[in-house]
Scaffold this motif. Structure first.
Motif, PDB file in Angstrom:
ATOM      1  N   ALA A  51      46.320  49.890  15.122  1.00 11.90           N
ATOM      2  CA  ALA A  51      46.618  51.167  14.559  1.00 11.90           C
ATOM      3  C   ALA A  51      46.197  51.448  13.083  1.00 11.90           C
ATOM      4  CB  ALA A  51      47.983  51.360  14.512  1.00 11.90           C
ATOM      5  N   VAL A  52      45.600  52.501  12.795  1.00  8.93           N
ATOM      6  CA  VAL A  52      45.110  52.475  11.252  1.00  8.93           C
ATOM      7  C   VAL A  52      46.282  52.522  10.320  1.00  8.93           C
ATOM      8  CG1 VAL A  52      45.312  55.065  11.102  1.00  8.93           C
ATOM      9  CG2 VAL A  52      43.365  53.751   9.755  1.00  8.93           C
ATOM     10  N   ALA A  53      47.288  52.510  10.452  1.00  6.57           N
ATOM     11  CA  ALA A  53      48.275  52.328   9.660  1.00  6.57           C
ATOM     12  C   ALA A  53      48.565  50.858   9.406  1.00  6.57           C
ATOM     13  CB  ALA A  53      49.599  53.051  10.038  1.00  6.57           C
TER      14      ALA A  53
ATOM     15  N   VAL B 137      43.410  59.439   6.722  1.00  2.00           N
ATOM     16  CA  VAL B 137      42.822  59.765   5.583  1.00  2.00           C
ATOM     17  C   VAL B 137      43.099  59.164   4.441  1.00  2.00           C
ATOM     18  CG1 VAL B 137      42.907  61.969   3.787  1.00  2.00           C
ATOM     19  CG2 VAL B 137      43.111  62.424   6.207  1.00  2.00           C
ATOM     20  N   GLU B 138      44.400  58.473   4.348  1.00  2.00           N
ATOM     21  CA  GLU B 138      44.700  57.181   3.226  1.00  2.00           C
ATOM     22  C   GLU B 138      43.821  56.289   3.339  1.00  2.00           C
ATOM     23  OE1 GLU B 138      48.188  54.767   1.333  1.00  2.00           O
ATOM     24  OE2 GLU B 138      48.617  56.175   2.970  1.00  2.00           O
ATOM     25  N   PHE B 139      43.349  55.526   4.628  1.00  2.00           N
ATOM     26  CA  PHE B 139      42.612  54.600   4.779  1.00  2.00           C
ATOM     27  C   PHE B 139      41.146  54.803   4.425  1.00  2.00           C
ATOM     28  CE2 PHE B 139      39.588  51.904   7.293  1.00  2.00           C
ATOM     29  CZ  PHE B 139      40.241  50.684   7.235  1.00  2.00           C
TER      30      PHE B 139
ATOM     31  N   VAL C 132      36.849  53.751   0.409  1.00  5.85           N
ATOM     32  CA  VAL C 132      35.870  54.486  -0.461  1.00  5.85           C
ATOM     33  C   VAL C 132      36.391  53.733  -1.957  1.00  5.85           C
ATOM     34  CG1 VAL C 132      35.136  56.206  -1.979  1.00  5.85           C
ATOM     35  CG2 VAL C 132      35.462  56.524   0.705  1.00  5.85           C
ATOM     36  N   ASP C 133      37.554  53.531  -2.289  1.00  3.64           N
ATOM     37  CA  ASP C 133      37.787  52.788  -3.486  1.00  3.64           C
ATOM     38  C   ASP C 133      37.353  51.256  -3.671  1.00  3.64           C
ATOM     39  OD1 ASP C 133      38.802  55.088  -4.457  1.00  3.64           O
ATOM     40  OD2 ASP C 133      40.964  54.527  -3.960  1.00  3.64           O
ATOM     41  N   THR C 134      37.242  50.784  -2.477  1.00  2.20           N
ATOM     42  CA  THR C 134      36.711  49.481  -2.483  1.00  2.20           C
ATOM     43  C   THR C 134      35.028  49.212  -3.031  1.00  2.20           C
ATOM     44  OG1 THR C 134      35.910  49.314  -0.058  1.00  2.20           O
ATOM     45  CG2 THR C 134      38.193  48.751  -0.621  1.00  2.20           C
ATOM     46  N   GLY C 135      34.441  50.309  -2.694  1.00  2.00           N
ATOM     47  CA  GLY C 135      32.739  50.346  -3.173  1.00  2.00           C
ATOM     48  C   GLY C 135      32.235  49.870  -2.175  1.00  2.00           C
TER      49      GLY C 135
END
Length: 184
Positions: free
Chosen positions: A65-67, A96-98, A103-106
């Motif tokens: 599960a993505v969560a 959406v949070e995932f 994206v924040d990981t680059g």
């Protein structure tokens, strides 16, 4: 052929409505290159694929599960299309949070057809150039992105690499671009 041994790639999709070839063809190209693919969905349950958004396709099993997924466990994220798939994902807060956290990981994010709708919802397209199914053009522009009509577009600007394609006819170029980006 480039080797992706030791690489782990997340595919994020809803539990229903993913366009089957947009899941299976990139998955197969990545596994053929040696990568491990993990299927993520809102529920760790069956994923129902579709053919051309109308005919039921095969069923797949979500690995996680993505969560419960950690963005740090993956080297890239793939967002397959189908209209129902990303439309459902953008209503799922965990999905959406995932995407936003990924994206924040680059790292590399790849989306095909309607897949960029989830990126629009995540608010991560400001200043990015990408392609998609043509009907997403206005959504992408409203989200601050620049839309192009071409087979595949690789945008490395702004701290992360975004690979996009328009439709199933572009799958070979899409898959090759992902493998190339991950083997560089």
């Amino acid at each position: 052929m480039p080797s992706l041994d030791g690489r782990t790639i997340a595919f994020l999709m809803a539990n229903s409505g993913v366009e089957q070839v947009e899941l299976t063809e990139p998955r197969d190209a990545l596994t053929d290159a040696g990568a491990r693919v993990v299927l993520l969905a809102p529920e760790q349950d069956t994923i129902r694929a579709m053919n051309n958004d109308v005919e039921p396709g095969d069923e797949f099993r979500a690995d996680l599960a993505v969560a419960d997924a950690d963005v740090n466990d993956y080297d890239a994220l793939v967002l397959p299309g189908g209209t129902t798939n990303p439309d459902s994902l953008r209503l799922d807060d965990d999905a959406v949070e995932f995407v936003r956290d990924f994206v924040d990981t680059g790292k590399v994010v790849a989306a095909i057809c309607h897949g960029p709708w989830t990126l629009v919802e995540a608010g991560v397209l400001e200043g990015k150039t990408l392609t998609s199914w043509p009907s997403l053009k206005t959504d992408i522009r409203n989200a601050g992105g620049d839309w192009r009509d071409q087979e595949v577009y690789v945008c490395p600007a702004h701290g992360w690499t975004l690979i996009t394609s328009r439709k199933p006819d572009d799958l070979d170029a899409f898959s090759d671009a992902i493998v190339s980006a991950l083997s560089a």
